[in-house]
Design a protein around this motif. Sequence first.
Motif, mmCIF file in Angstrom:
data_model
loop_
_atom_site.group_PDB
_atom_site.id
_atom_site.type_symbol
_atom_site.label_atom_id
_atom_site.label_comp_id
_atom_site.label_asym_id
_atom_site.label_seq_id
_atom_site.Cartn_x
_atom_site.Cartn_y
_atom_site.Cartn_z
ATOM 1 N N GLU A 34 49.099 41.181 42.685
ATOM 2 C CA GLU A 34 48.859 39.829 42.192
ATOM 3 C C GLU A 34 48.189 39.891 40.821
ATOM 4 N N ALA A 35 47.207 40.772 40.650
ATOM 5 C CA ALA A 35 46.506 40.904 39.373
ATOM 6 C C ALA A 35 47.430 41.453 38.292
ATOM 7 N N ASP A 36 48.396 42.282 38.668
ATOM 8 C CA ASP A 36 49.326 42.836 37.694
ATOM 9 C C ASP A 36 50.243 41.770 37.111
ATOM 10 N N LYS A 37 50.394 40.651 37.769
ATOM 11 C CA LYS A 37 51.274 39.588 37.300
ATOM 12 C C LYS A 37 50.656 38.758 36.182
ATOM 13 N N TYR A 38 49.326 38.872 35.976
ATOM 14 C CA TYR A 38 48.652 38.060 34.977
ATOM 15 C C TYR A 38 49.029 38.498 33.564
ATOM 16 N N VAL A 39 49.410 37.520 32.754
ATOM 17 C CA VAL A 39 49.703 37.778 31.355
ATOM 18 C C VAL A 39 48.423 37.678 30.527
ATOM 19 N N LYS A 40 47.603 36.658 30.851
ATOM 20 C CA LYS A 40 46.320 36.508 30.154
ATOM 21 C C LYS A 40 45.348 35.737 31.031
ATOM 22 N N THR A 41 44.074 35.915 30.728
ATOM 23 C CA THR A 41 43.005 35.225 31.430
ATOM 24 C C THR A 41 42.110 34.554 30.395
ATOM 25 N N GLU A 42 41.814 33.281 30.630
ATOM 26 C CA GLU A 42 40.960 32.518 29.727
ATOM 27 C C GLU A 42 39.859 31.846 30.538
ATOM 28 N N CYS A 43 38.667 31.785 29.967
ATOM 29 C CA CYS A 43 37.539 31.154 30.636
ATOM 30 C C CYS A 43 37.018 30.013 29.775
ATOM 31 N N THR A 59 47.123 33.125 33.547
ATOM 32 C CA THR A 59 48.517 32.786 33.327
ATOM 33 C C THR A 59 49.375 33.889 33.915
ATOM 34 N N LEU A 60 50.299 33.501 34.790
ATOM 35 C CA LEU A 60 51.197 34.457 35.433
ATOM 36 C C LEU A 60 52.430 34.678 34.570
ATOM 37 N N LYS A 61 53.178 35.728 34.877
ATOM 38 C CA LYS A 61 54.381 36.046 34.104
ATOM 39 C C LYS A 61 55.398 34.912 34.131
ATOM 40 N N ASP A 62 55.455 34.169 35.229
ATOM 41 C CA ASP A 62 56.417 33.076 35.335
ATOM 42 C C ASP A 62 55.921 31.784 34.679
ATOM 43 N N GLY A 63 54.742 31.814 34.037
ATOM 44 C CA GLY A 63 54.226 30.653 33.327
ATOM 45 C C GLY A 63 53.301 29.770 34.156
ATOM 46 N N LYS A 64 53.225 30.012 35.424
ATOM 47 C CA LYS A 64 52.340 29.215 36.276
ATOM 48 C C LYS A 64 50.891 29.622 36.022
ATOM 49 N N ILE A 65 49.988 28.715 36.356
ATOM 50 C CA ILE A 65 48.567 28.924 36.141
ATOM 51 C C ILE A 65 47.869 28.970 37.497
ATOM 52 N N MET A 66 47.012 29.972 37.650
ATOM 53 C CA MET A 66 46.146 30.080 38.820
ATOM 54 C C MET A 66 44.746 30.362 38.303
ATOM 55 N N GLY A 67 43.755 29.852 38.990
ATOM 56 C CA GLY A 67 42.409 30.123 38.528
ATOM 57 C C GLY A 67 41.361 29.597 39.470
#
Length: 158
Positions: A34-43, A59-67
């Motif tokens: 799951e962590a490998d799918k992240y493109v970037k992390t913003e706080c 931001t995930l590779k597919d463009g979805k946002i989780m946080g």
Amino acid sequence: MKNLFLPCLFLACISFQSCKKNENPDGAAATKTEADKYVKTECYKAIYENDTVELKLNTLKDGKIMGDMVMKIEFQSPKIGEVKGEFHGDTLVADYTFRQGTNKDRIYKNPIALLKRDNQLIFGNGSIVTSLGVSYFEKGKPIDYDKVRFKFDATDCK
């Protein structure tokens, strides 16, 4: 009848056992993928008077946002939960699923909208409707991004 019961019980036990073989016993491996799918992390952090909201967006590779989002509102128990959604243009439309305070049994879910403007995320105010247990922004009513309490500024992730 007795002779039919034992074979059926035996087949049921075998089918339950075969279902368990497909489970992933290593939860850490699932978390790592799951962590490998992240493109970037913003706080981000927003402060309004004595209220503070901290937001971490992945931001995930597919463009979805989780946080994750933590809302500490004065005279209320903290709201701690997760954000899931996606950007539509410059607006993040997501669901905020959270628990409030020490109540671990009750889960709340609210829609949120965050507008990205001038290196800030602005927490929008809109009319929320609940139908059949699902909350969403009322269709046809605009979301206000001008008269708001929370404007998020980027911060370093911890």
